[in-house]
Design a protein around this motif. Structure first.
Motif: not given
Length: 79
Positions: A15, A18, A36
């Motif tokens: 990511s 994130d 995810t």
């Protein structure tokens, strides 16, 4: 999501949004698939390594470059 190959030849997805701040660079969340749903672990953006360790208090340390995230939980008994 950026695909990344592990040492074992599997593909994980990093990511780009994130993650958490480290002492030398961010730790980004790596997932097993693009959806995810399942986390694979942490990706050290400083040295581009998946070789990281996390303890029970949430500290993360990169085993390659020493990048470090402070604990997310704190217990005063450890002082």
């Amino acid at each position: 999501m950026q695909p990344w190959s592990t040492d074992g030849g599997d593909t994980v997805y990093i990511s780009e949004t994130d993650g958490d701040r480290g002492s030398k660079g961010p730790f980004l969340v790596a997932y097993e698939s693009r959806d995810t749903e399942r986390r694979y672990g942490w990706f050290c953006a400083n040295c581009e390594s998946l070789d990281n360790a996390m303890d029970s208090m949430g500290r993360i340390k990169c085993n390659e470059c020493g990048n470090f995230r402070k604990p997310t939980e704190w217990d005063a008994a450890h002082e």
